[in-house]
Design a protein around this motif. Structure first.
Motif, PDB file in Angstrom:
ATOM      1  N   UNK A   1       3.428  -2.130  10.243  1.00  0.00           N
ATOM      2  CA  UNK A   1       4.389  -2.409   9.173  1.00  0.00           C
ATOM      3  C   UNK A   1       5.099  -1.111   8.772  1.00  0.00           C
ATOM      4  N   UNK A   2       6.020  -0.640   9.592  1.00  0.00           N
ATOM      5  CA  UNK A   2       6.700   0.622   9.304  1.00  0.00           C
ATOM      6  C   UNK A   2       7.464   0.587   7.991  1.00  0.00           C
ATOM      7  N   UNK A   3       7.454   1.728   7.308  1.00  0.00           N
ATOM      8  CA  UNK A   3       8.157   1.832   6.035  1.00  0.00           C
ATOM      9  C   UNK A   3       7.343   1.409   4.845  1.00  0.00           C
ATOM     10  N   UNK A   4       6.082   0.989   5.071  1.00  0.00           N
ATOM     11  CA  UNK A   4       5.219   0.483   3.996  1.00  0.00           C
ATOM     12  C   UNK A   4       4.095   1.471   3.711  1.00  0.00           C
ATOM     13  N   UNK A   5       3.872   1.757   2.457  1.00  0.00           N
ATOM     14  CA  UNK A   5       2.704   2.525   2.020  1.00  0.00           C
ATOM     15  C   UNK A   5       1.784   1.584   1.254  1.00  0.00           C
ATOM     16  N   UNK A   6       0.528   1.505   1.671  1.00  0.00           N
ATOM     17  CA  UNK A   6      -0.453   0.635   1.013  1.00  0.00           C
ATOM     18  C   UNK A   6      -1.359   1.475   0.122  1.00  0.00           C
ATOM     19  N   UNK A   7      -1.499   1.058  -1.121  1.00  0.00           N
ATOM     20  CA  UNK A   7      -2.474   1.631  -2.047  1.00  0.00           C
ATOM     21  C   UNK A   7      -3.540   0.556  -2.252  1.00  0.00           C
ATOM     22  N   UNK A   8      -4.756   0.854  -1.750  1.00  0.00           N
ATOM     23  CA  UNK A   8      -5.790  -0.183  -1.699  1.00  0.00           C
ATOM     24  C   UNK A   8      -6.997   0.199  -2.564  1.00  0.00           C
ATOM     25  N   UNK A   9      -7.362  -0.694  -3.479  1.00  0.00           N
ATOM     26  CA  UNK A   9      -8.615  -0.522  -4.218  1.00  0.00           C
ATOM     27  C   UNK A   9      -9.770  -0.706  -3.243  1.00  0.00           C
ATOM     28  N   UNK A  10     -10.765   0.187  -3.314  1.00  0.00           N
ATOM     29  CA  UNK A  10     -11.854   0.152  -2.345  1.00  0.00           C
ATOM     30  C   UNK A  10     -13.182   0.481  -3.031  1.00  0.00           C
TER      31      UNK A  10
END
Length: 252
Positions: free
Chosen positions: A13-22
Motif C-alpha cells: 500500500x504505497x503512500x500509506x503510513x500505519x500507526x498501530x496499537x500493539x
C-alpha cells in the motif's frame, strides 16, 4: 515501551503510513511513551512527501481501551504540572495536513473513540463498541470532542456519549456520523488499508485543498482543546477523579 506502537509502511500500500496499537495484553491502553511515538509518527508523515495518508489500526478485538489508568493515577497523585503527552499527540493529529483514516475492531474507549472524530473516514467491525466514560471517572471530554461531537451528531447523541457515558454500537456510531462503514471483524484491516491506499493515490494537492475546505477553520478547535485540557488537568487532580481511578484499579 515504545514497541507498543508500531509505525509501518506496508509495501503493498504505497503512500500509506500505519500507526498501530500493539499492547493487546492491556487492551491497547495508551501510556505517555505510546503518545510520544504516535506524535513522532504523525510528524514524520507530515514531513514526508511520499506519505499521502495515515491509517490507525489496533489489534484483534480491540482498537484501544483509552488512557492507561495507572499513568493517570500517578499523574494525579504526584500533582504533576505541564502539558500531558496526550495533548502533544492531539495537537499533531489536529494539525496534520495528510488525510487520516482508522480501522476499529472491538473496544474503542475514551480517546479510542475521540480519535475517530479527527479521522476523515473510519471503518469499524460490527462488534465494535464506542464509549467515553469521562464523567464516570470524574473527568471532562477531551480531544476537542465537546466541540466536534455536537456538530457531528447533534446535542442529544453528543450528550449521551460524552456526559452520560452511553456506549454506541458500530451501527449506532455510523448513524451518528462518527464512523463511515461497518464490516465484518476479519475485513477491518484489509478494508482500511485499501481505503488508505485509494486516498493516497489521488492528486495530493487537490486532496489537501478539498480536505481543508471540508474541515473548515481549525483555530476554533485548538482553542476548545486548550479549554478542555485546563479543565481535564484540574479534574485529574481532584478528589473525585482520584477516588474513581482507585476504584477502577481496585476492580481490575
Amino acid at each position: 515501551m515504545t514497541d507498543h506502537i508500531l509505525i509501518e509502511r506496508p509495501e503493498a500500500h504505497p503512500g500509506v503510513l500505519v500507526i498501530r496499537f500493539n499492547r493487546p495484553e492491556k487492551k491497547n491502553a495508551i501510556t505517555q511513551a505510546m503518545y510520544a511515538k504516535m506524535t513522532d509518527g504523525l510528524l514524520s508523515a507530515e514531513d514526508d512527501a511520499a506519505i499521502r495518508c495515515v491509517a490507525f489500526l489496533g489489534t484483534e478485538g480491540c482498537f484501544s481501551a483509552g488512557n492507561d489508568m495507572a499513568d493517570f493515577l500517578a499523574f494525579a497523585m504526584a500533582g504533576a504540572v505541564g502539558e500531558p503527552a496526550a495533548f502533544g499527540f492531539l495537537k499533531a493529529l489536529w494539525s496534520v495536513s495528510k488525510p487520516v483514516v482508522s480501522g476499529v475492531d472491538g473496544l474503542a474507549i475514551g480517546i479510542g473513540t475521540t480519535i475517530q472524530m479527527h479521522c476523515d473516514m473510519t471503518i469499524a467491525s460490527d462488534r465494535s463498541l464506542f464509549r467515553t466514560p469521562f464523567v464516570d471517572l470524574g473527568l471532562v471530554p477531551e480531544a476537542g470532542s465537546s466541540l466536534l461531537a455536537p456538530r457531528m451528531m447533534g446535542h442529544q447523541r453528543a450528550f449521551a456519549m460524552l456526559a452520560a457515558s452511553e456506549g454506541f454500537s458500530a451501527e449506532e456510531a455510523r448513524a451518528a456520523g462518527l464512523i463511515w462503514k461497518v464490516v465484518a471483524p476479519e475485513a477491518v484491516e484489509a478494508e482500511t488499508l485499501k481505503l488508505a491506499a485509494s486516498i493516497a493515490a489521488k492528486p495530493p494537492e487537490a486532496m489537501r485543498i478539498a480536505r481543508d475546505l471540508i474541515r473548515g477553520d481549525r483555530g476554533e478547535l485548538l482553542v476548545r482543546m486548550e479549554e478542555e485540557l485546563a479543565f481535564f488537568v484540574e479534574r485529574l487532580k481532584s478528589a473525585e477523579a482520584r477516588a474513581a481511578f482507585e476504584a477502577f484499579l481496585k476492580a481490575r
